[in-house]
Design a protein around this motif. Sequence first.
Motif, PDB file in Angstrom:
ATOM      1  N   HIS A 188      -5.443   6.429  -5.933  1.00 28.75           N
ATOM      2  CA  HIS A 188      -4.326   7.376  -5.797  1.00 28.75           C
ATOM      3  C   HIS A 188      -4.013   7.742  -4.358  1.00 28.75           C
ATOM      4  CE1 HIS A 188      -6.665  11.115  -4.951  1.00 28.75           C
ATOM      5  NE2 HIS A 188      -7.614  10.478  -5.602  1.00 28.75           N
ATOM      6  N   THR A 189      -4.918   7.484  -3.414  1.00 33.21           N
ATOM      7  CA  THR A 189      -4.652   7.808  -2.007  1.00 33.21           C
ATOM      8  C   THR A 189      -4.276   6.573  -1.182  1.00 33.21           C
ATOM      9  OG1 THR A 189      -6.984   7.522  -1.394  1.00 33.21           O
ATOM     10  CG2 THR A 189      -6.291   9.729  -2.077  1.00 33.21           C
ATOM     11  N   THR A 190      -4.289   5.384  -1.790  1.00 35.08           N
ATOM     12  CA  THR A 190      -4.191   4.143  -1.018  1.00 35.08           C
ATOM     13  C   THR A 190      -2.850   3.968  -0.317  1.00 35.08           C
ATOM     14  OG1 THR A 190      -5.656   3.133  -2.649  1.00 35.08           O
ATOM     15  CG2 THR A 190      -4.539   1.652  -1.102  1.00 35.08           C
ATOM     16  N   GLU A 191      -1.761   4.204  -1.025  1.00 35.25           N
ATOM     17  CA  GLU A 191      -0.456   3.966  -0.418  1.00 35.25           C
ATOM     18  C   GLU A 191      -0.216   4.894   0.764  1.00 35.25           C
ATOM     19  OE1 GLU A 191       3.023   1.846   0.187  1.00 35.25           O
ATOM     20  OE2 GLU A 191       1.216   1.422  -0.963  1.00 35.25           O
ATOM     21  N   THR A 192      -0.707   6.127   0.671  1.00 36.46           N
ATOM     22  CA  THR A 192      -0.598   7.047   1.806  1.00 36.46           C
ATOM     23  C   THR A 192      -1.327   6.483   3.012  1.00 36.46           C
ATOM     24  OG1 THR A 192      -0.448   8.975   0.347  1.00 36.46           O
ATOM     25  CG2 THR A 192      -1.102   9.377   2.625  1.00 36.46           C
ATOM     26  N   LEU A 193      -2.539   5.960   2.802  1.00 33.45           N
ATOM     27  CA  LEU A 193      -3.304   5.363   3.897  1.00 33.45           C
ATOM     28  C   LEU A 193      -2.560   4.171   4.485  1.00 33.45           C
ATOM     29  CD1 LEU A 193      -5.961   5.038   5.540  1.00 33.45           C
ATOM     30  CD2 LEU A 193      -6.799   3.596   3.664  1.00 33.45           C
ATOM     31  N   ARG A 194      -2.044   3.285   3.638  1.00 36.54           N
ATOM     32  CA  ARG A 194      -1.321   2.106   4.130  1.00 36.54           C
ATOM     33  C   ARG A 194      -0.142   2.512   5.016  1.00 36.54           C
ATOM     34  NH1 ARG A 194      -0.931  -0.346  -1.909  1.00 36.54           N
ATOM     35  NH2 ARG A 194      -2.878  -1.571  -1.993  1.00 36.54           N
ATOM     36  N   LEU A 195       0.659   3.443   4.512  1.00 33.20           N
ATOM     37  CA  LEU A 195       1.870   3.833   5.228  1.00 33.20           C
ATOM     38  C   LEU A 195       1.550   4.525   6.549  1.00 33.20           C
ATOM     39  CD1 LEU A 195       4.002   5.136   2.218  1.00 33.20           C
ATOM     40  CD2 LEU A 195       4.326   2.994   3.474  1.00 33.20           C
ATOM     41  N   LYS A 196       0.587   5.436   6.524  1.00 39.09           N
ATOM     42  CA  LYS A 196       0.250   6.172   7.736  1.00 39.09           C
ATOM     43  C   LYS A 196      -0.364   5.258   8.790  1.00 39.09           C
ATOM     44  CE  LYS A 196      -0.262  10.938   6.093  1.00 39.09           C
ATOM     45  NZ  LYS A 196      -1.162  12.106   6.055  1.00 39.09           N
ATOM     46  N   MET A 197      -1.239   4.353   8.358  1.00 38.71           N
ATOM     47  CA  MET A 197      -1.885   3.463   9.329  1.00 38.71           C
ATOM     48  C   MET A 197      -0.856   2.540   9.976  1.00 38.71           C
ATOM     49  SD  MET A 197      -4.885   2.885  10.683  1.00 38.71           S
ATOM     50  CE  MET A 197      -6.186   3.353   9.537  1.00 38.71           C
ATOM     51  N   HIS A 198       0.042   1.994   9.172  1.00 39.60           N
ATOM     52  CA  HIS A 198       1.050   1.082   9.732  1.00 39.60           C
ATOM     53  C   HIS A 198       2.014   1.838  10.650  1.00 39.60           C
ATOM     54  CE1 HIS A 198       3.567  -2.423  10.100  1.00 39.60           C
ATOM     55  NE2 HIS A 198       4.616  -1.761   9.651  1.00 39.60           N
ATOM     56  N   LYS A 199       2.329   3.066  10.308  1.00 40.91           N
ATOM     57  CA  LYS A 199       3.212   3.861  11.164  1.00 40.91           C
ATOM     58  C   LYS A 199       2.565   4.118  12.521  1.00 40.91           C
ATOM     59  CE  LYS A 199       5.836   8.183  11.339  1.00 40.91           C
ATOM     60  NZ  LYS A 199       6.184   9.447  10.621  1.00 40.91           N
ATOM     61  N   GLU A 200       1.265   4.422  12.520  1.00 36.97           N
ATOM     62  CA  GLU A 200       0.547   4.674  13.767  1.00 36.97           C
ATOM     63  C   GLU A 200       0.342   3.393  14.563  1.00 36.97           C
ATOM     64  OE1 GLU A 200      -0.945   7.477  15.184  1.00 36.97           O
ATOM     65  OE2 GLU A 200       0.050   8.788  13.747  1.00 36.97           O
ATOM     66  N   PHE A 201       0.099   2.290  13.864  1.00 36.71           N
ATOM     67  CA  PHE A 201      -0.188   1.011  14.519  1.00 36.71           C
ATOM     68  C   PHE A 201       0.664  -0.075  13.862  1.00 36.71           C
ATOM     69  CE2 PHE A 201      -4.025   3.601  14.720  1.00 36.71           C
ATOM     70  CZ  PHE A 201      -4.274   3.612  16.091  1.00 36.71           C
ATOM     71  N   PRO A 202       1.903  -0.234  14.311  1.00 33.58           N
ATOM     72  CA  PRO A 202       2.820  -1.187  13.670  1.00 33.58           C
ATOM     73  C   PRO A 202       2.302  -2.621  13.622  1.00 33.58           C
ATOM     74  CG  PRO A 202       4.026   0.297  15.114  1.00 33.58           C
ATOM     75  CD  PRO A 202       2.576   0.548  15.367  1.00 33.58           C
ATOM     76  N   ASP A 203       1.401  -2.972  14.543  1.00 31.08           N
ATOM     77  CA  ASP A 203       0.878  -4.336  14.524  1.00 31.08           C
ATOM     78  C   ASP A 203      -0.264  -4.515  13.527  1.00 31.08           C
ATOM     79  OD1 ASP A 203      -0.501  -2.618  16.174  1.00 31.08           O
ATOM     80  OD2 ASP A 203      -1.187  -4.172  17.543  1.00 31.08           O
ATOM     81  N   ILE A 204      -0.685  -3.429  12.860  1.00 32.90           N
ATOM     82  CA  ILE A 204      -1.631  -3.549  11.754  1.00 32.90           C
ATOM     83  C   ILE A 204      -0.817  -3.611  10.473  1.00 32.90           C
ATOM     84  CG2 ILE A 204      -3.522  -2.482  10.479  1.00 32.90           C
ATOM     85  CD1 ILE A 204      -4.488  -1.193  13.014  1.00 32.90           C
ATOM     86  N   GLU A 205      -0.709  -4.776   9.880  1.00 31.96           N
ATOM     87  CA  GLU A 205       0.054  -4.940   8.646  1.00 31.96           C
ATOM     88  C   GLU A 205      -0.814  -4.512   7.468  1.00 31.96           C
ATOM     89  OE1 GLU A 205       2.650  -4.829   6.339  1.00 31.96           O
ATOM     90  OE2 GLU A 205       3.421  -5.788   8.168  1.00 31.96           O
ATOM     91  N   THR A 206      -0.324  -3.577   6.658  1.00 28.07           N
ATOM     92  CA  THR A 206      -1.144  -3.000   5.597  1.00 28.07           C
ATOM     93  C   THR A 206      -0.609  -3.243   4.188  1.00 28.07           C
ATOM     94  OG1 THR A 206       0.028  -0.875   5.755  1.00 28.07           O
ATOM     95  CG2 THR A 206      -1.933  -1.159   7.142  1.00 28.07           C
ATOM     96  N   VAL A 207       0.551  -3.856   4.066  1.00 22.89           N
ATOM     97  CA  VAL A 207       1.153  -4.048   2.744  1.00 22.89           C
ATOM     98  C   VAL A 207       0.199  -4.824   1.840  1.00 22.89           C
ATOM     99  CG1 VAL A 207       3.033  -5.132   1.455  1.00 22.89           C
ATOM    100  CG2 VAL A 207       3.499  -3.976   3.628  1.00 22.89           C
ATOM    101  N   GLY A 208      -0.107  -4.234   0.699  1.00 29.68           N
ATOM    102  CA  GLY A 208      -0.937  -4.895  -0.297  1.00 29.68           C
ATOM    103  C   GLY A 208      -2.419  -4.923  -0.006  1.00 29.68           C
ATOM    104  N   LEU A 209      -2.842  -4.340   1.113  1.00 27.60           N
ATOM    105  CA  LEU A 209      -4.261  -4.359   1.445  1.00 27.60           C
ATOM    106  C   LEU A 209      -5.035  -3.291   0.686  1.00 27.60           C
ATOM    107  CD1 LEU A 209      -4.421  -4.864   5.327  1.00 27.60           C
ATOM    108  CD2 LEU A 209      -4.455  -6.585   3.512  1.00 27.60           C
ATOM    109  N   SER A 210      -6.292  -3.569   0.433  1.00 28.22           N
ATOM    110  CA  SER A 210      -7.182  -2.563  -0.131  1.00 28.22           C
ATOM    111  C   SER A 210      -7.502  -1.529   0.949  1.00 28.22           C
ATOM    112  CB  SER A 210      -8.480  -3.206  -0.611  1.00 28.22           C
ATOM    113  OG  SER A 210      -9.213  -3.701   0.499  1.00 28.22           O
ATOM    114  N   GLU A 211      -8.033  -0.389   0.522  1.00 33.62           N
ATOM    115  CA  GLU A 211      -8.441   0.637   1.483  1.00 33.62           C
ATOM    116  C   GLU A 211      -9.483   0.091   2.451  1.00 33.62           C
ATOM    117  OE1 GLU A 211      -7.853   4.306  -1.717  1.00 33.62           O
ATOM    118  OE2 GLU A 211      -9.834   3.459  -1.325  1.00 33.62           O
ATOM    119  N   ALA A 212     -10.454  -0.652   1.923  1.00 33.33           N
ATOM    120  CA  ALA A 212     -11.507  -1.205   2.777  1.00 33.33           C
ATOM    121  C   ALA A 212     -10.922  -2.134   3.836  1.00 33.33           C
ATOM    122  CB  ALA A 212     -12.535  -1.946   1.923  1.00 33.33           C
ATOM    123  N   GLU A 213      -9.957  -2.948   3.454  1.00 35.19           N
ATOM    124  CA  GLU A 213      -9.341  -3.875   4.402  1.00 35.19           C
ATOM    125  C   GLU A 213      -8.533  -3.140   5.465  1.00 35.19           C
ATOM    126  OE1 GLU A 213      -8.678  -7.797   1.590  1.00 35.19           O
ATOM    127  OE2 GLU A 213      -7.387  -6.052   1.314  1.00 35.19           O
TER     128      GLU A 213
END
Length: 264
Positions: free
Chosen positions: A75-100
């Motif tokens: 339930h928290t994964t999409e928030t993590l993906r979006l926030k991480m990619h926003k902070e670091f655009p060169d880290i692609e997070t679409v479809g990644l697990s939390e661990a990845e």
Amino acid sequence: MLENIANNINILGDFCGKRDITELTSEQLLKNYGIPQVDVMVLFGGSIMCGGDVLAQAMKNHIAKKYVIVGGAGHTTETLRLKMHKEFPDIETVGLSEAEVFAKYLKHQYGLAPDFLECKSTNCGNNITYLLDLLKDNGISFSSIIISQDATMQYRMEAGLRKCVSNNIKIINYAVYAVKVVVDNSTLTYDKEIWGMWEIDRYISLLMGEIPRLSDDENGYGPKGKGFIAHVDIPSEVRNAFDELCNEYSGLVREANPLYASSK
């Protein structure tokens, strides 16, 4: 009124966000547990983004022999993906697990890599069972372990692990952040900035959702209920704080999402 609400939120936050050592150093481990290093440290992917920095600091301090990041999609994964990619655009997070996502952050910021990733789990329950499976499959035995999770879910993570391992295992809690809610200009806010911190209503919702889950009754996750976790004693102060918050925020108590349920 707001001061009382802030106090009640902090009572829940202090209860749920367990830290058994004040910092992730060998000195603290020696002082509290008589060991300079634990066998395993685990970061759980339900954490906010600063969890990556916590793990990186622990790795720099050589706090453990093995490091694991656990987390598939929950339930928290999409928030993590979006926030991480926003902070670091060169880290692609679409479809990644939390661990990845966290592993990519560790590599990007610190040039570090954990020993293992667990990428299938979807909730706090199978975070634990899949972690234990991974360690067993890789021949990693342990007698001491540090677990780091979002502060709202830290106590439940420990209770889930206690249910599954021997009483001889040293379980050491280190919630990835410690924060207080304060009143500023008639508004609830935090006493300090924490990278990736939840919006205040989300934080309240997560905390309030934990008390029914931690309860050892027919509706809770304890042995008398669903049996997902070991028994937890909830002090009357915490119960009273939760009850008072329910008068103000009854609609914020987070319900379990069946999408992320599992039989394991």
